[in-house]
Design a protein around this motif. Structure first.
Motif, PDB file in Angstrom:
ATOM      1  N   GLY A 139     -24.720  41.155  11.657  1.00 59.02           N
ATOM      2  CA  GLY A 139     -23.540  41.657  12.322  1.00 59.02           C
ATOM      3  C   GLY A 139     -22.626  40.524  12.764  1.00 59.02           C
ATOM      4  O   GLY A 139     -22.912  39.348  12.546  1.00 59.02           O
ATOM      5  N   PRO A 140     -21.520  40.864  13.373  1.00 61.57           N
ATOM      6  CA  PRO A 140     -20.608  39.820  13.855  1.00 61.57           C
ATOM      7  C   PRO A 140     -21.263  38.986  14.949  1.00 61.57           C
ATOM      8  O   PRO A 140     -22.024  39.495  15.770  1.00 61.57           O
ATOM      9  N   ARG A 141     -20.969  37.713  14.941  1.00 59.20           N
ATOM     10  CA  ARG A 141     -21.558  36.806  15.919  1.00 59.20           C
ATOM     11  C   ARG A 141     -20.969  37.079  17.294  1.00 59.20           C
ATOM     12  O   ARG A 141     -19.741  37.136  17.449  1.00 59.20           O
ATOM     13  N   PRO A 142     -21.807  37.284  18.318  1.00 55.72           N
ATOM     14  CA  PRO A 142     -21.272  37.560  19.656  1.00 55.72           C
ATOM     15  C   PRO A 142     -20.569  36.331  20.222  1.00 55.72           C
ATOM     16  O   PRO A 142     -20.929  35.192  19.897  1.00 55.72           O
ATOM     17  N   PRO A 143     -19.570  36.511  21.060  1.00 56.45           N
ATOM     18  CA  PRO A 143     -18.873  35.364  21.649  1.00 56.45           C
ATOM     19  C   PRO A 143     -19.789  34.600  22.592  1.00 56.45           C
ATOM     20  O   PRO A 143     -20.685  35.165  23.212  1.00 56.45           O
ATOM     21  N   SER A 144     -19.556  33.310  22.700  1.00 56.93           N
ATOM     22  CA  SER A 144     -20.363  32.474  23.581  1.00 56.93           C
ATOM     23  C   SER A 144     -19.954  32.680  25.032  1.00 56.93           C
ATOM     24  O   SER A 144     -18.876  33.219  25.333  1.00 56.93           O
ATOM     25  N   ALA A 145     -20.821  32.252  25.946  1.00 59.11           N
ATOM     26  CA  ALA A 145     -20.514  32.360  27.370  1.00 59.11           C
ATOM     27  C   ALA A 145     -19.289  31.527  27.720  1.00 59.11           C
ATOM     28  O   ALA A 145     -18.470  31.912  28.583  1.00 59.11           O
ATOM     29  N   ARG A 146     -19.130  30.373  27.061  1.00 57.82           N
ATOM     30  CA  ARG A 146     -17.957  29.526  27.309  1.00 57.82           C
ATOM     31  C   ARG A 146     -16.668  30.248  26.924  1.00 57.82           C
ATOM     32  O   ARG A 146     -15.659  30.176  27.640  1.00 57.82           O
ATOM     33  N   ALA A 147     -16.705  30.941  25.778  1.00 56.50           N
ATOM     34  CA  ALA A 147     -15.504  31.649  25.328  1.00 56.50           C
ATOM     35  C   ALA A 147     -15.146  32.790  26.277  1.00 56.50           C
ATOM     36  O   ALA A 147     -13.977  32.976  26.630  1.00 56.50           O
ATOM     37  N   VAL A 148     -16.159  33.565  26.697  1.00 56.26           N
ATOM     38  CA  VAL A 148     -15.897  34.674  27.623  1.00 56.26           C
ATOM     39  C   VAL A 148     -15.358  34.152  28.958  1.00 56.26           C
ATOM     40  O   VAL A 148     -14.441  34.742  29.547  1.00 56.26           O
ATOM     41  N   THR A 149     -15.905  33.025  29.429  1.00 52.95           N
ATOM     42  CA  THR A 149     -15.413  32.431  30.674  1.00 52.95           C
ATOM     43  C   THR A 149     -13.953  32.033  30.532  1.00 52.95           C
ATOM     44  O   THR A 149     -13.137  32.275  31.449  1.00 52.95           O
ATOM     45  N   ARG A 150     -13.608  31.429  29.405  1.00 52.58           N
ATOM     46  CA  ARG A 150     -12.214  31.022  29.195  1.00 52.58           C
ATOM     47  C   ARG A 150     -11.284  32.236  29.146  1.00 52.58           C
ATOM     48  O   ARG A 150     -10.177  32.206  29.704  1.00 52.58           O
ATOM     49  N   TRP A 151     -11.733  33.315  28.510  1.00 56.78           N
ATOM     50  CA  TRP A 151     -10.904  34.513  28.450  1.00 56.78           C
ATOM     51  C   TRP A 151     -10.669  35.100  29.834  1.00 56.78           C
ATOM     52  O   TRP A 151      -9.562  35.557  30.146  1.00 56.78           O
ATOM     53  N   ILE A 152     -11.704  35.113  30.658  1.00 53.91           N
ATOM     54  CA  ILE A 152     -11.566  35.692  31.991  1.00 53.91           C
ATOM     55  C   ILE A 152     -10.659  34.842  32.871  1.00 53.91           C
ATOM     56  O   ILE A 152      -9.855  35.367  33.665  1.00 53.91           O
ATOM     57  N   LEU A 153     -10.754  33.515  32.738  1.00 50.02           N
ATOM     58  CA  LEU A 153      -9.960  32.624  33.578  1.00 50.02           C
ATOM     59  C   LEU A 153      -8.512  32.485  33.104  1.00 50.02           C
ATOM     60  O   LEU A 153      -7.680  31.965  33.844  1.00 50.02           O
ATOM     61  N   THR A 154      -8.227  32.926  31.893  1.00 48.24           N
ATOM     62  CA  THR A 154      -6.863  32.853  31.370  1.00 48.24           C
ATOM     63  C   THR A 154      -6.078  34.087  31.791  1.00 48.24           C
ATOM     64  O   THR A 154      -6.611  35.200  31.817  1.00 48.24           O
ATOM     65  N   HIS A 155      -4.813  33.868  32.135  1.00 49.35           N
ATOM     66  CA  HIS A 155      -3.960  35.005  32.509  1.00 49.35           C
ATOM     67  C   HIS A 155      -3.887  35.983  31.341  1.00 49.35           C
ATOM     68  O   HIS A 155      -3.721  35.561  30.176  1.00 49.35           O
ATOM     69  N   PRO A 156      -3.993  37.275  31.593  1.00 43.33           N
ATOM     70  CA  PRO A 156      -3.982  38.255  30.487  1.00 43.33           C
ATOM     71  C   PRO A 156      -2.759  38.141  29.590  1.00 43.33           C
ATOM     72  O   PRO A 156      -2.865  38.356  28.371  1.00 43.33           O
ATOM     73  N   ASP A 157      -1.597  37.799  30.157  1.00 44.87           N
ATOM     74  CA  ASP A 157      -0.393  37.694  29.335  1.00 44.87           C
ATOM     75  C   ASP A 157      -0.415  36.473  28.424  1.00 44.87           C
ATOM     76  O   ASP A 157       0.335  36.420  27.439  1.00 44.87           O
ATOM     77  N   ALA A 158      -1.259  35.483  28.746  1.00 44.12           N
ATOM     78  CA  ALA A 158      -1.333  34.266  27.945  1.00 44.12           C
ATOM     79  C   ALA A 158      -2.423  34.324  26.889  1.00 44.12           C
ATOM     80  O   ALA A 158      -2.557  33.384  26.100  1.00 44.12           O
ATOM     81  N   LEU A 159      -3.215  35.389  26.863  1.00 44.74           N
ATOM     82  CA  LEU A 159      -4.301  35.517  25.882  1.00 44.74           C
ATOM     83  C   LEU A 159      -3.745  35.956  24.532  1.00 44.74           C
ATOM     84  O   LEU A 159      -2.940  36.888  24.461  1.00 44.74           O
ATOM     85  N   PRO A 160      -4.178  35.315  23.444  1.00 44.01           N
ATOM     86  CA  PRO A 160      -3.809  35.815  22.116  1.00 44.01           C
ATOM     87  C   PRO A 160      -4.375  37.221  21.897  1.00 44.01           C
ATOM     88  O   PRO A 160      -5.339  37.636  22.542  1.00 44.01           O
ATOM     89  N   GLU A 161      -3.792  37.931  20.975  1.00 42.96           N
ATOM     90  CA  GLU A 161      -4.189  39.317  20.746  1.00 42.96           C
ATOM     91  C   GLU A 161      -5.662  39.421  20.337  1.00 42.96           C
ATOM     92  O   GLU A 161      -6.393  40.307  20.810  1.00 42.96           O
ATOM     93  N   GLY A 162      -6.132  38.501  19.491  1.00 37.74           N
ATOM     94  CA  GLY A 162      -7.528  38.546  19.070  1.00 37.74           C
ATOM     95  C   GLY A 162      -8.491  38.331  20.218  1.00 37.74           C
ATOM     96  O   GLY A 162      -9.493  39.044  20.354  1.00 37.74           O
ATOM     97  N   ASP A 163      -8.196  37.346  21.080  1.00 38.67           N
ATOM     98  CA  ASP A 163      -9.055  37.093  22.238  1.00 38.67           C
ATOM     99  C   ASP A 163      -9.014  38.259  23.215  1.00 38.67           C
ATOM    100  O   ASP A 163     -10.024  38.604  23.838  1.00 38.67           O
ATOM    101  N   ARG A 164      -7.847  38.862  23.354  1.00 37.53           N
ATOM    102  CA  ARG A 164      -7.722  39.985  24.288  1.00 37.53           C
ATOM    103  C   ARG A 164      -8.571  41.168  23.835  1.00 37.53           C
ATOM    104  O   ARG A 164      -9.242  41.818  24.652  1.00 37.53           O
ATOM    105  N   LEU A 165      -8.591  41.433  22.531  1.00 33.29           N
ATOM    106  CA  LEU A 165      -9.396  42.542  22.019  1.00 33.29           C
ATOM    107  C   LEU A 165     -10.887  42.245  22.154  1.00 33.29           C
ATOM    108  O   LEU A 165     -11.677  43.142  22.482  1.00 33.29           O
ATOM    109  N   GLN A 166     -11.275  40.996  21.909  1.00 37.61           N
ATOM    110  CA  GLN A 166     -12.690  40.646  22.058  1.00 37.61           C
ATOM    111  C   GLN A 166     -13.131  40.745  23.512  1.00 37.61           C
ATOM    112  O   GLN A 166     -14.231  41.228  23.805  1.00 37.61           O
ATOM    113  N   LEU A 167     -12.277  40.294  24.428  1.00 36.90           N
ATOM    114  CA  LEU A 167     -12.615  40.408  25.851  1.00 36.90           C
ATOM    115  C   LEU A 167     -12.718  41.870  26.269  1.00 36.90           C
ATOM    116  O   LEU A 167     -13.627  42.237  27.037  1.00 36.90           O
ATOM    117  N   LYS A 168     -11.849  42.701  25.756  1.00 35.30           N
ATOM    118  CA  LYS A 168     -11.910  44.131  26.069  1.00 35.30           C
ATOM    119  C   LYS A 168     -13.220  44.738  25.603  1.00 35.30           C
ATOM    120  O   LYS A 168     -13.842  45.545  26.318  1.00 35.30           O
TER     121      LYS A 168
END
Length: 230
Positions: free
Chosen positions: A97-126
């Protein structure tokens, strides 16, 4: 069910002729099939026992498989079930299956302002937050705190501390929040006033760098001149 019986026969009982499936049981991700052969006796592919009744399973846990066939009266021991699983089931290629995101990536997504997240990262975080209520609660607290920092709303800090302390699913956040109350005035001022200690910290970092460069090479007088004149 009738349309999948040929596939089950081919998957589990390909080495036995005249198989008649009697029952199919699905438990979570395990499919267990009980059948009998119309050709007299045959070697059961599930345990190797020579019998008229045969069984098969897609379970790759040897101990669990042995417990199930032992309840059905199989005389073979655990070693036979383990050998069957190692030889027949675990050797088959498993779907990747698809490789799950790393803890570092999820942390970066959470700490980034939602408006500054690329569309792909935003969907993965969702997708990550949809499968973890604890991370959803953490993201709400982090973004609330970030909003206070960005908009200098230090007056909301006591409310944030109270909400973080009352949470039960985030013990780390719950233990962190009370520490802010030890120097509440300073933290509130830092979240309210437009000034900060960034310039002072920069000078301290520069002095430490000069000290490391001159360690063992010069005395205090030269170090003082470099700090004052550099």
């Amino acid at each position: 069910m009738n349309e999948v019986l040929p596939q089950l026969n081919e998957l589990l009982f390909s080495s036995v002729e005249g198989v008649l499936v009697e029952s199919v049981e699905v438990i979570d991700t395990v499919v267990r099939v009980e059948a009998r052969t119309t050709a007299g006796r045959a070697a059961c592919p599930g345990c190797g026992c020579w019998s008229g009744r045969i069984h098969g399973s897609s379970c790759t846990n040897a101990w669990k498989l042995w417990e199930e066939i032992r309840e059905q009266g199989c005389p073979r021991g655990y070693a036979s079930a383990r050998a069957y699983v190692s030889r027949t089931l675990r050797g088959k290629p498993q779907p990747v299956g698809p490789r799950p995101p790393s803890a570092r990536a999820v942390t970066r997504w959470i700490l980034t302002h939602p408006d500054a997240l690329p569309e792909g990262d935003r969907l993965q975080l969702k997708a990550v937050l949809a499968n973890c209520p604890e991370l959803t609660a953490l993201a709400e607290h982090v973004r609330s705190f970030g909003h206070m920092v960005a908009h200098l709303q230090g007056d909301r800090l006591p409310t944030w501390i109270e909400a973080a302390t009352s949470t039960t699913e985030l013990p780390s956040l719950r233990s962190f929040a009370p520490h802010l109350e030890r120097d509440l005035d300073a933290v509130t001022a830092g979240l309210t006033l437009p000034w900060n200690s960034g310039v002072v910290e920069g000078h301290v970092n520069r002095i430490k760098m000069l000290k490391r460069q001159m360690s063992g090479r010069a005395g205090f007088d030269l170090l003082r001149k470099r700090i004052l004149l550099a």
